[in-house]
Design an enzyme around this catalytic site. Sequence first.
Site, PDB file in Angstrom:
ATOM      1  N   PHE A 261       0.855  -1.183   0.000  1.00 13.35           N
ATOM      2  CA  PHE A 261       0.000   0.000   0.000  1.00 13.35           C
ATOM      3  C   PHE A 261       0.897   1.242   0.000  1.00 13.35           C
ATOM      4  CE2 PHE A 261      -2.969   3.056   1.923  1.00 13.35           C
ATOM      5  CZ  PHE A 261      -4.149   2.743   1.272  1.00 13.35           C
TER       6      PHE A 261
ATOM      7  N   ASP B 237       2.476  -6.179   7.631  1.00 19.70           N
ATOM      8  CA  ASP B 237       1.294  -5.328   7.722  1.00 19.70           C
ATOM      9  C   ASP B 237       0.081  -6.227   7.496  1.00 19.70           C
ATOM     10  OD1 ASP B 237      -0.840  -3.600   7.272  1.00 19.70           O
ATOM     11  OD2 ASP B 237       0.475  -2.021   6.497  1.00 19.70           O
TER      12      ASP B 237
ATOM     13  N   TYR C 146     -10.318  -0.730  11.343  1.00 17.35           N
ATOM     14  CA  TYR C 146     -11.587  -0.262  10.752  1.00 17.35           C
ATOM     15  C   TYR C 146     -11.972  -1.075   9.519  1.00 17.35           C
ATOM     16  CZ  TYR C 146      -7.994   2.291   8.174  1.00 17.35           C
ATOM     17  OH  TYR C 146      -6.865   2.605   7.467  1.00 17.35           O
ATOM     18  N   LYS C 147     -11.111  -2.004   9.090  1.00 20.28           N
ATOM     19  CA  LYS C 147     -11.432  -2.837   7.921  1.00 20.28           C
ATOM     20  C   LYS C 147     -12.192  -4.072   8.414  1.00 20.28           C
ATOM     21  CE  LYS C 147      -7.763  -0.780   5.180  1.00 20.28           C
ATOM     22  NZ  LYS C 147      -6.338  -0.755   4.892  1.00 20.28           N
TER      23      LYS C 147
ATOM     24  N   ARG D  61     -13.068  -3.675  -7.083  1.00 16.98           N
ATOM     25  CA  ARG D  61     -12.681  -4.508  -5.947  1.00 16.98           C
ATOM     26  C   ARG D  61     -13.893  -4.855  -5.083  1.00 16.98           C
ATOM     27  NH1 ARG D  61      -8.577  -2.373  -1.263  1.00 16.98           N
ATOM     28  NH2 ARG D  61     -10.307  -0.969  -0.911  1.00 16.98           N
TER      29      ARG D  61
HETATM   30  C1  LIG Z   1      -5.701   0.592   4.781  1.00 14.42           C
HETATM   31  C2  LIG Z   1      -4.220   0.526   4.803  1.00 14.42           C
HETATM   32  C3  LIG Z   1      -3.454   1.564   5.389  1.00 14.42           C
HETATM   33  C4  LIG Z   1      -4.107   2.793   5.931  1.00 14.42           C
HETATM   34  O1  LIG Z   1      -3.306   3.503   6.823  1.00 14.42           O
HETATM   35  P1  LIG Z   1      -3.976   4.592   7.785  1.00 14.42           P
HETATM   36  O2  LIG Z   1      -2.860   5.260   8.455  1.00 14.42           O
HETATM   37  O3  LIG Z   1      -4.898   3.842   8.706  1.00 14.42           O
HETATM   38  O4  LIG Z   1      -4.771   5.525   6.911  1.00 14.42           O
HETATM   39  C5  LIG Z   1      -2.077   1.398   5.457  1.00 14.42           C
HETATM   40  N1  LIG Z   1      -1.471   0.299   4.953  1.00 14.42           N
HETATM   41  C6  LIG Z   1      -2.173  -0.696   4.370  1.00 14.42           C
HETATM   42  C7  LIG Z   1      -1.463  -1.898   3.842  1.00 14.42           C
HETATM   43  C8  LIG Z   1      -3.559  -0.597   4.257  1.00 14.42           C
HETATM   44  O5  LIG Z   1      -4.248  -1.562   3.639  1.00 14.42           O
END
Ligand SMILES: *Cc1c(COP(=O)(O)O)cnc(C)c1O
Length: 397
Positions: free
Chosen positions: A113, A184, A209-210, A356
Amino acid sequence: MTDLNHTKSQFHLPEGLIYLDGNSLGPLPKTASKRVADTVENEWGEMLIRGWNTAGWMAQPRKTGDRIARLIGAEPSTVVMGDTLSIKVYQALASAIDMRPDRKVILSDNGNFPTDLYMADGLLKSLKQGHELRIVEPEQVAASIDDTVAVVMLTQVDYRTGRMHDMAALTRKAHDVGALVIWDLAHSAGVLPVNLTGCKADLAVGCTYKYLNGGPGAPAFIYVRPDHADTARPALAGWLGHDAPFDFDMDYREGAGIDRFRVGTPSVLQMAALDAALDVWENVDMQNIRAKSIELTELFISEVEANCPQLGLASPRDPQERGSQVSFTFENGYPAMQAIIARGVIGDFRAPDIMRFGFTPLYIDEDDVRKAAKIIGDVMRDEAWDRPEFHQRSAVT
Ligand SMILES: *Cc1c(COP(=O)(O)O)cnc(C)c1O
């Protein structure tokens, strides 16, 4: 066996909507509204500052961390909540780099990400110690792990395609050459049976939150392997990670174990919503969730492929190589997704051309999958997406 009818009944799911975006933002657990209202009215309202002790606000990041530990195969007292995932990525990486002072390569992949890569890049620029962020194709990660690598930093499940790394094998490979691994778990926690203790991961981070349904802005978590936790430098040396925050010493002294990875004041209201969301997980077995997730994604792929020759499968076909989402490529993916959402099936779009869909067995069943596939098929067959309003891009896609 996990009772998935029961778990589904514990969510507020708007009438007439099929929600295939729980991989981005989980829905509202029915008890969360009351829990947050209680915390606001009875704790904040009545206790005021006494709530830190009386209502246990100060202990919440550890208590909630223990509840999440169970879901990611970690021991109690190895996980703590706080900040956002981007911050936790930075903290974990800074801490890991410190444990390998003689090595300069941070290895990641281009399926990660972007925020993880941005945070890493920003950190290395601040350090100015000659580190290199080496970004390879996901398929090249294993072959790129050598004894120059300090830290392998990966997201287990690719946010766009759902492709899944072999966590145990890559961790072993990294350890064989003396590198550390940060995982992660953003698209793993709450949907895959993760075993952090078993695979000996050094550090792990994730958001809540996911798939964990903690609500927009819910705090992130960090895991540190117990044998690192008492020696690791937490890098973000906030007062709540201090050994005795209320001594108000001028000098920073790390707290014991995972406590040192706390930074500042916990987000008490968000934590209340998350705690209510975690109640839903009490009698849930992650192996059942994984088995159901595979059934749902297999069904979805076969139904969509039967109805939509225009769409190309972007996710691995082998369910063992995929997380709990299914992605398709389509050149008009953005308007197509808007048209599908307008008909009550919520997925999302990731540039440049990915549609998605996330599958969350806690509240999605076969009936939802069949209905969703039918609606997607109708939209594609009729080219119902080809209307000006569906081409209007919003800020969040
Ligand atoms: C959703 C997601 C994030 C989001 O980071 P925030 O700091 O919570 O906005 C970061 N890394 C990955 C791999 C994600 O899927």
